[in-house]
Write a protein that holds these residues in place. Structure first.
Motif, short mmCIF file in Angstrom:
data_model
loop_
_atom_site.label_atom_id
_atom_site.label_comp_id
_atom_site.label_asym_id
_atom_site.label_seq_id
_atom_site.Cartn_x
_atom_site.Cartn_y
_atom_site.Cartn_z
N UNK A 28 1.79 49.78 26.23
CA UNK A 28 2.94 50.82 26.78
C UNK A 28 2.90 51.93 25.65
N UNK A 29 3.15 52.99 26.03
CA UNK A 29 3.94 53.99 25.19
C UNK A 29 5.20 54.22 25.55
N UNK A 30 6.38 54.19 24.83
CA UNK A 30 7.70 54.21 25.32
C UNK A 30 8.14 55.63 24.78
N UNK A 31 8.86 56.54 25.40
CA UNK A 31 9.46 57.72 25.16
C UNK A 31 10.91 57.67 25.43
N UNK A 32 11.64 58.05 24.79
CA UNK A 32 13.25 58.37 24.74
C UNK A 32 13.58 59.51 25.52
N UNK A 33 13.91 59.34 26.70
CA UNK A 33 14.12 60.48 27.77
C UNK A 33 14.95 61.36 27.04
N UNK A 34 14.97 63.01 27.28
CA UNK A 34 15.88 63.84 27.01
C UNK A 34 16.18 63.81 25.65
N UNK A 35 15.48 63.17 24.54
CA UNK A 35 15.40 63.43 23.13
C UNK A 35 13.97 63.59 22.68
N UNK A 36 12.95 63.50 23.61
CA UNK A 36 11.56 63.72 23.36
C UNK A 36 11.07 63.26 22.23
N UNK A 37 11.50 61.87 22.03
CA UNK A 37 11.23 60.94 20.78
C UNK A 37 10.25 59.94 21.60
N UNK A 38 9.03 59.83 20.70
CA UNK A 38 8.00 59.20 21.32
C UNK A 38 6.51 59.61 20.59
N UNK A 39 5.34 58.92 20.66
CA UNK A 39 5.33 57.68 21.38
C UNK A 39 5.86 56.42 20.47
N UNK A 40 6.41 55.51 21.04
CA UNK A 40 6.82 54.34 20.40
C UNK A 40 5.74 53.09 21.09
N UNK A 41 5.02 52.71 20.39
CA UNK A 41 3.91 51.60 21.05
C UNK A 41 4.57 50.32 21.36
N UNK A 42 4.31 49.83 22.68
CA UNK A 42 4.84 48.75 22.81
C UNK A 42 3.75 47.71 23.73
N UNK A 43 3.66 46.49 23.27
CA UNK A 43 2.61 45.67 23.76
C UNK A 43 3.42 44.41 24.22
N UNK A 44 3.13 43.97 25.31
CA UNK A 44 3.60 42.70 26.02
C UNK A 44 2.30 41.63 26.12
N UNK A 45 2.45 40.72 25.64
CA UNK A 45 1.17 39.62 25.46
C UNK A 45 1.92 38.11 25.84
N UNK A 46 0.96 37.53 26.41
CA UNK A 46 1.28 35.90 26.74
C UNK A 46 1.03 35.28 25.32
N UNK A 47 1.84 34.28 25.16
CA UNK A 47 1.75 33.41 23.92
C UNK A 47 1.63 31.91 24.40
N UNK A 48 1.00 30.97 23.54
CA UNK A 48 0.93 29.61 24.03
C UNK A 48 0.54 29.31 25.51
N UNK A 49 -0.48 29.97 25.80
CA UNK A 49 -1.04 29.75 27.08
C UNK A 49 -0.35 30.28 28.27
N UNK A 50 0.66 31.25 27.89
CA UNK A 50 1.33 31.87 29.09
C UNK A 50 2.88 31.21 29.22
N UNK A 51 3.22 30.28 28.25
CA UNK A 51 4.75 30.17 28.39
C UNK A 51 5.70 30.93 28.26
#
Length: 167
Positions: A28-51
Motif C-alpha cells: 500500500x501507499x499511505x497518504x496523510x490527508x489534508x497535509x499532502x504527505x506521502x507516499x509512505x510505503x506500507x506492506x502487510x504480510x503473513x508470518x509463521x504460516x499465517x498465524x
C-alpha cells in the motif's frame, strides 16, 4: 538426532478468524490527508504460516516530510497482529523508529478496520473504512487525554499499490 540432520520447524495452524485480516495483505501507499504527505510505503504480510500479520511502514524514496512531522516522524514502524480465540480479539504490537512501543486492540469487520488503546493520559483510536474493491482504505487517528473527549490526530488514506490514488 545427529549433528548433520536438518531440523524442520513446524508452524502452528492459523485460527480461521485470522482470515478477517486478509483484506489488508499486500503493498500500500499511505497518504496523510489534508497535509499532502506521502507516499509512505506500507506492506502487510503473513508470518509463521499465517498465524501473525506483520505491517511494515517506511517513507518511500524521495518522500519529504514537512515540520512538525520531520522531527516527530515515527518511521520505520512495525506491527504484529495475532488472535486470541478465547476473547475473539486481535492484539497488535507496535514499535517505531523513535523507540516507542505500544499495544492496541484491533478489529476488522464489515468493511471497518479499528485499533484502540487506553493508556493513562494518552488514549488513541483508529477507525477506517475499507472500500468494497479492497483497494482504498480511508481512516482517522484520534487521541484523548481522558478517554472521554476525542480530537482528530490525523486522517490517512491507504491506496493499494497499482490502484489509482483517490482525489
Amino acid at each position: 538426532m545427529g549433528r548433520d540432520e536438518e531440523v524442520v520447524m513446524r508452524v502452528p495452524t492459523p485460527h480461521s478468524a485470522l482470515r478477517r485480516l486478509d483484506v489488508l495483505v499486500g503493498e500500500w501507499e499511505m497518504w496523510l490527508v489534508g497535509q499532502d504527505i506521502g507516499p509512505v510505503r506500507t506492506e502487510f504480510a503473513w508470518l509463521e504460516g499465517g498465524v501473525f500479520l506483520a505491517q511494515r511502514t517506511d517513507l518511500a524514496p524521495g518522500t519529504e516530510l514537512p515540520e512538525p512531522w520531520r522531527s516527530q516522524a515515527p518511521f520505520p514502524t512495525v506491527t504484529l497482529t495475532g488472535y486470541d480465540d478465547s476473547a475473539d480479539l486481535f492484539t497488535t504490537l507496535y514499535a517505531d523508529g523513535r523507540g516507542v512501543a505500544r499495544t492496541y486492540s484491533t478489529s476488522v469487520s464489515d468493511g471497518v478496520w479499528r485499533q484502540w488503546r487506553a493508556a493513562p493520559g494518552f488514549h488513541q483510536r483508529f477507525t477506517a473504512d475499507i472500500d468494497t474493491t479492497h483497494r482504498i482504505v480511508k481512516g482517522r487517528w484520534e487521541r484523548s487525554g481522558d478517554g472521554e473527549e476525542w480530537a482528530t490526530d490525523f486522517d490517512v488514506t491507504y491506496t493499494r499499490v497499482g490502484a489509482p490514488r483517490p482525489s
